[in-house]
Design a protein around this motif. Structure first.
Motif, PDB file in Angstrom:
ATOM      1  N   TYR A 154      46.458 100.839  43.318  1.00 22.50           N
ATOM      2  CA  TYR A 154      46.573  99.500  42.720  1.00 22.50           C
ATOM      3  C   TYR A 154      47.663  98.693  43.418  1.00 22.50           C
ATOM      4  O   TYR A 154      47.472  97.505  43.709  1.00 22.50           O
ATOM      5  CB  TYR A 154      46.884  99.628  41.228  1.00 22.50           C
ATOM      6  N   ASP A 158      44.087  98.151  46.534  1.00 19.74           N
ATOM      7  CA  ASP A 158      42.853  98.857  46.866  1.00 19.74           C
ATOM      8  C   ASP A 158      42.129  99.121  45.542  1.00 19.74           C
ATOM      9  O   ASP A 158      42.207 100.216  44.975  1.00 19.74           O
ATOM     10  CB  ASP A 158      43.186 100.161  47.597  1.00 19.74           C
ATOM     11  N   CYS A 159      41.427  98.109  45.061  1.00 16.57           N
ATOM     12  CA  CYS A 159      40.862  98.185  43.718  1.00 16.57           C
ATOM     13  C   CYS A 159      39.752  99.231  43.597  1.00 16.57           C
ATOM     14  O   CYS A 159      39.604  99.863  42.556  1.00 16.57           O
ATOM     15  CB  CYS A 159      40.344  96.811  43.304  1.00 16.57           C
ATOM     16  N   ARG A 160      38.981  99.405  44.637  1.00 13.33           N
ATOM     17  CA  ARG A 160      37.904 100.391  44.550  1.00 13.33           C
ATOM     18  C   ARG A 160      38.459 101.788  44.303  1.00 13.33           C
ATOM     19  O   ARG A 160      37.982 102.507  43.421  1.00 13.33           O
ATOM     20  CB  ARG A 160      37.074 100.376  45.827  1.00 13.33           C
ATOM     21  N   SER A 161      39.498 102.163  45.061  1.00 15.22           N
ATOM     22  CA  SER A 161      40.112 103.485  44.874  1.00 15.22           C
ATOM     23  C   SER A 161      40.830 103.557  43.535  1.00 15.22           C
ATOM     24  O   SER A 161      40.824 104.598  42.865  1.00 15.22           O
ATOM     25  CB  SER A 161      41.097 103.779  46.018  1.00 15.22           C
ATOM     26  N   VAL A 163      40.135 101.939  40.654  1.00 11.96           N
ATOM     27  CA  VAL A 163      39.177 102.083  39.559  1.00 11.96           C
ATOM     28  C   VAL A 163      38.634 103.505  39.510  1.00 11.96           C
ATOM     29  O   VAL A 163      38.503 104.097  38.428  1.00 11.96           O
ATOM     30  CB  VAL A 163      38.024 101.062  39.722  1.00 11.96           C
ATOM     31  N   LYS A 164      38.337 104.072  40.673  1.00 13.62           N
ATOM     32  CA  LYS A 164      37.789 105.430  40.719  1.00 13.62           C
ATOM     33  C   LYS A 164      38.768 106.439  40.134  1.00 13.62           C
ATOM     34  O   LYS A 164      38.376 107.331  39.363  1.00 13.62           O
ATOM     35  CB  LYS A 164      37.454 105.788  42.168  1.00 13.62           C
ATOM     36  N   CYS A 186      41.439  95.333  37.984  1.00  9.76           N
ATOM     37  CA  CYS A 186      40.774  95.558  39.270  1.00  9.76           C
ATOM     38  C   CYS A 186      39.309  95.137  39.215  1.00  9.76           C
ATOM     39  O   CYS A 186      38.779  94.560  40.175  1.00  9.76           O
ATOM     40  CB  CYS A 186      40.882  97.040  39.653  1.00  9.76           C
ATOM     41  N   GLN A 187      38.639  95.432  38.130  1.00  9.56           N
ATOM     42  CA  GLN A 187      37.244  95.010  37.981  1.00  9.56           C
ATOM     43  C   GLN A 187      37.139  93.489  37.992  1.00  9.56           C
ATOM     44  O   GLN A 187      36.206  92.917  38.565  1.00  9.56           O
ATOM     45  CB  GLN A 187      36.668  95.593  36.694  1.00  9.56           C
ATOM     46  N   ASP A 190      37.553  92.291  41.535  1.00 11.13           N
ATOM     47  CA  ASP A 190      36.344  92.559  42.313  1.00 11.13           C
ATOM     48  C   ASP A 190      35.137  91.771  41.800  1.00 11.13           C
ATOM     49  O   ASP A 190      34.009  91.989  42.257  1.00 11.13           O
ATOM     50  CB  ASP A 190      36.026  94.056  42.298  1.00 11.13           C
ATOM     51  N   ASP A 192      33.592  91.947  39.033  1.00 10.99           N
ATOM     52  CA  ASP A 192      32.690  92.677  38.128  1.00 10.99           C
ATOM     53  C   ASP A 192      33.080  92.258  36.709  1.00 10.99           C
ATOM     54  O   ASP A 192      33.688  93.021  35.959  1.00 10.99           O
ATOM     55  CB  ASP A 192      32.835  94.183  38.341  1.00 10.99           C
TER      56      ASP A 192
END
Length: 258
Positions: A154, A158-161, A163-164, A186-187, A190, A192
């Motif tokens: 965060y 690096d929002c994808r990492s 969130v995962k 983060c969503q 991005d 979403d």
């Protein structure tokens, strides 16, 4: 010159002015005097006299004044009042018009830092900036490795990492609400927005926590991005009610949304 003998005028003029002439006869009389200057002059003149008399008693007309004399006497008055008669005639024969509302030329507005925006433009107000790491919210090293890994991602945005990793934090763990809050941010970042709204809503409705106020504020930002002014107002009002760090920002945005 006209060949009119004044028969219709003698018969109908007074009742016509009084409004007691039957409709079909009134129409017949109108068709006549609108084509006959002499009768038109009499109608206009008698209308003027009637208006001037007001409440004064009027002598009954039992015997009409001889036709040539009456035309001569009334023609001068009729000439001055012809324009007024035409207006009367148009009003009498035209269908009623619907009232037209007139908007004020300069609407009164309350002082505000920025001009108010219509609901269709509120997306310009959306603040999608990711909030910075705050030690009071995240206590540094956590017992949950997924939480620590997610927050490192965060801070790198690096929002994808993030969130995962944050999605793996146990739902009943001590870092659960913080993990869901930053995952929701983060969503949102991005775009979403549906997932962001659901995630942040679970934090806002999860009871008193260090993340509750921030979750409400960012729920308002998601609503703004969706052009949902009503939902944005509700979330901003709830943010203000908590009187925390986001109160002033929420108040400022409320003044910009109608």
């Amino acid at each position: 010159m006209t060949d009119c003998t004044g028969t219709l005028t003698d018969r109908w003029l007074e009742r016509y002015i009084q409004g007691t002439l039957p409709e079909h006869e009134a129409q017949q009389f109108e068709e006549h005097y609108f084509e006959c200057p002499d009768c038109l002059a009499q109608v206009v003149a008698l209308q003027a006299v009637t208006r001037r008399l007001g409440t004064q008693p009027r002598m009954p007309v039992k015997a009409p004044i001889p036709w040539p004399i009456r035309v001569t006497a009334l023609t001068a008055i009729a000439a001055m009042l012809l324009i007024g008669f035409i207006v009367f005639r148009v009003k009498r024969t035209s269908p009623p018009q619907q009232a037209v509302a007139v908007a004020p030329t300069a609407p009164v507005t309350k002082p505000a830092p920025q001009p108010s925006l219509a609901a269709s433009a509120v997306s310009r107000l959306a603040d999608l900036t990711m909030p910075a790491f705050q030690a009071r919210t995240l206590r540094g090293q956590s017992g949950d490795l997924n939480f620590d890994s997610g927050m490192k991602a965060y801070t790198r945005q690096d929002c994808r990492s993030a969130v995962k990793a944050l999605a793996q934090v146990p739902a009943h763990g001590e870092d659960s609400l913080a993990a869901r809050f930053f995952m929701g941010v983060c969503q949102m970042r991005d775009e979403d927005l549906g997932a962001a709204s659901r995630t942040l809503e679970s934090v806002a409705n999860g009871g008193d926590s260090p993340q509750q106020e921030a979750a409400l504020y960012y729920l308002a930002q998601v609503a703004l991005e969706r052009n949902d002014a009503g939902a944005a107002r509700r979330y901003l009002a709830r943010t203000v009610s908590l009187h925390g760090d986001f109160e002033s920002r929420a108040r400022a945005e409320l003044t910009k949304i109608r």
